[in-house]
Scaffold this motif. Sequence first.
Motif, mmCIF file in Angstrom:
data_model
loop_
_atom_site.group_PDB
_atom_site.id
_atom_site.type_symbol
_atom_site.label_atom_id
_atom_site.label_comp_id
_atom_site.label_asym_id
_atom_site.label_seq_id
_atom_site.Cartn_x
_atom_site.Cartn_y
_atom_site.Cartn_z
ATOM 1 N N ASN A 1 0.802 -1.239 0.167
ATOM 2 C CA ASN A 1 0.172 -0.044 -0.079
ATOM 3 C C ASN A 1 0.844 1.417 0.055
ATOM 4 N N LYS A 2 1.953 1.415 0.768
ATOM 5 C CA LYS A 2 2.867 2.521 0.694
ATOM 6 C C LYS A 2 3.452 2.788 -0.546
ATOM 7 N N ILE A 3 3.792 1.603 -1.062
ATOM 8 C CA ILE A 3 4.567 1.838 -2.607
ATOM 9 C C ILE A 3 3.547 2.408 -3.580
ATOM 10 N N ILE A 4 2.218 1.891 -3.328
ATOM 11 C CA ILE A 4 1.196 2.471 -4.229
ATOM 12 C C ILE A 4 0.986 3.918 -4.292
ATOM 13 N N GLU A 5 1.295 4.413 -2.870
ATOM 14 C CA GLU A 5 1.140 5.679 -2.348
ATOM 15 C C GLU A 5 2.048 6.503 -3.043
ATOM 16 N N ILE A 6 3.307 5.875 -3.296
ATOM 17 C CA ILE A 6 4.316 6.963 -3.775
ATOM 18 C C ILE A 6 4.497 6.942 -5.502
ATOM 19 N N GLY A 7 3.412 6.038 -5.793
ATOM 20 C CA GLY A 7 3.283 6.057 -7.400
ATOM 21 C C GLY A 7 3.937 4.701 -8.201
ATOM 22 N N GLY A 8 4.544 3.828 -6.992
ATOM 23 C CA GLY A 8 5.048 2.536 -7.737
ATOM 24 C C GLY A 8 4.082 1.439 -7.937
ATOM 25 N N ILE A 9 4.324 0.359 -8.732
ATOM 26 C CA ILE A 9 3.449 -0.743 -8.819
ATOM 27 C C ILE A 9 3.897 -1.899 -8.321
ATOM 28 N N PRO A 10 3.659 -2.429 -7.176
ATOM 29 C CA PRO A 10 4.322 -3.320 -6.454
ATOM 30 C C PRO A 10 3.905 -4.676 -6.887
ATOM 31 N N LYS A 11 4.622 -5.704 -7.194
ATOM 32 C CA LYS A 11 4.193 -6.765 -7.684
ATOM 33 C C LYS A 11 5.217 -7.957 -6.786
ATOM 34 N N TYR A 12 4.346 -9.005 -5.928
ATOM 35 C CA TYR A 12 4.854 -9.945 -4.968
ATOM 36 C C TYR A 12 5.529 -10.869 -5.844
ATOM 37 N N ARG A 13 6.779 -11.264 -5.686
ATOM 38 C CA ARG A 13 7.535 -12.267 -6.663
ATOM 39 C C ARG A 13 6.949 -13.620 -5.957
ATOM 40 N N LYS A 14 6.150 -14.186 -6.828
ATOM 41 C CA LYS A 14 5.447 -15.497 -6.534
ATOM 42 C C LYS A 14 6.582 -16.683 -6.457
ATOM 43 N N ASN A 15 6.135 -17.519 -5.242
ATOM 44 C CA ASN A 15 6.916 -18.629 -5.043
ATOM 45 C C ASN A 15 8.458 -18.554 -4.883
ATOM 46 N N ILE A 16 8.712 -17.402 -4.193
ATOM 47 C CA ILE A 16 10.011 -17.266 -3.836
ATOM 48 C C ILE A 16 10.268 -16.892 -2.398
ATOM 49 N N ILE A 17 10.935 -17.574 -1.793
ATOM 50 C CA ILE A 17 11.431 -17.179 -0.270
ATOM 51 C C ILE A 17 12.782 -17.188 -0.424
ATOM 52 N N THR A 18 13.450 -15.846 0.183
ATOM 53 C CA THR A 18 14.735 -15.751 -0.052
ATOM 54 C C THR A 18 15.437 -16.617 1.099
ATOM 55 N N GLU A 19 16.924 -16.708 0.890
ATOM 56 C CA GLU A 19 17.514 -17.807 1.550
ATOM 57 C C GLU A 19 17.585 -17.240 3.042
ATOM 58 N N ASN A 20 16.968 -15.847 3.245
ATOM 59 C CA ASN A 20 16.891 -15.342 4.602
ATOM 60 C C ASN A 20 15.454 -15.460 5.241
ATOM 61 N N GLY A 21 14.668 -16.449 4.550
ATOM 62 C CA GLY A 21 13.135 -16.458 4.910
ATOM 63 C C GLY A 21 12.368 -15.348 4.817
ATOM 64 N N ASN A 22 12.556 -14.455 3.711
ATOM 65 C CA ASN A 22 11.786 -13.358 3.608
ATOM 66 C C ASN A 22 11.106 -13.534 2.117
ATOM 67 N N ILE A 23 10.473 -12.482 1.717
ATOM 68 C CA ILE A 23 9.813 -12.288 0.348
ATOM 69 C C ILE A 23 10.170 -11.238 -0.308
ATOM 70 N N ILE A 24 9.936 -11.137 -1.791
ATOM 71 C CA ILE A 24 10.390 -10.110 -2.733
ATOM 72 C C ILE A 24 9.239 -9.345 -3.302
ATOM 73 N N ILE A 25 9.232 -8.186 -2.977
ATOM 74 C CA ILE A 25 8.127 -7.486 -3.996
ATOM 75 C C ILE A 25 9.357 -6.667 -5.052
#
Length: 218
Positions: free
Chosen positions: A145-169
């Motif tokens: 939501n915050k990214i949309i507020e600044i004019g960006g279009i966020p897309k969640y990178r599907k089926n990816i969990i990073t080696e640190n256990g996080n996700i990527i947008i």
Amino acid sequence: MKIKKIKKTSGLYALKYIKPNIIIGIGSGSTSNYFINYIYMFRNMIKAAVSSSKKSTSKLKKLNIPIFNLNMIKYVDLYIDSADEVNKKMQMIKGGGGALTKEKIISINSKRFLCILDFKKKVNILGNFPLPIEIIPFSKSFIKNKIIEIGGIPKYRKNIITENGNIIIDIYNLRIKNPIKFKKKIYSLPGIVTIGLFLKKKSNINILSFKKKIKIIN
Ligand code: 5RP
């Protein structure tokens, strides 16, 4: 020359920066992979490698190159990696392969950063390549939501969990005219682990490959 060949040639050229007893940091992605494919010729000169991803680690292990954990050493002598976009000031977008957090940590802990680039990655304004950010999963909706507020279009990178256990947008629709200011603005959001803007430590050797020539920018 095809882009694949250009990446291979620049990977080969980067070999000249390997010195005896060196501890090298290795990035991730296709350019780094080409570079790893070539270093077997120099493996006796390499004391150890610090790797930014499991993929690179497994390739390096196959070449019998010792792998050091970054916590075992004070610094890396030379970090070798590519980028997704680079502007005139050598500010970069990285993280297309999802390894941005470890890449950033290793690059900042290295005496020198050698960035291998093909000419297609040089841009005037960063942002055409979607900017990756690694975030903790709990903050996903809030950050979107915050990214949309600044004019960006966020897309969640599907089926990816990073080696640190996080996700990527990946953030689309950006024209980052002032990368320092932009980075500050989104780093203040809780839940962000790493932004794929590499600004603090400029790469200090840049191998820029064109179709027919290689240019070194320091
Ligand atoms: C991986 C990276 C890579 O360096 C970047 O995506 C470039 O990749 P390639 O060499 O395949 O063009 O930052 O997280």
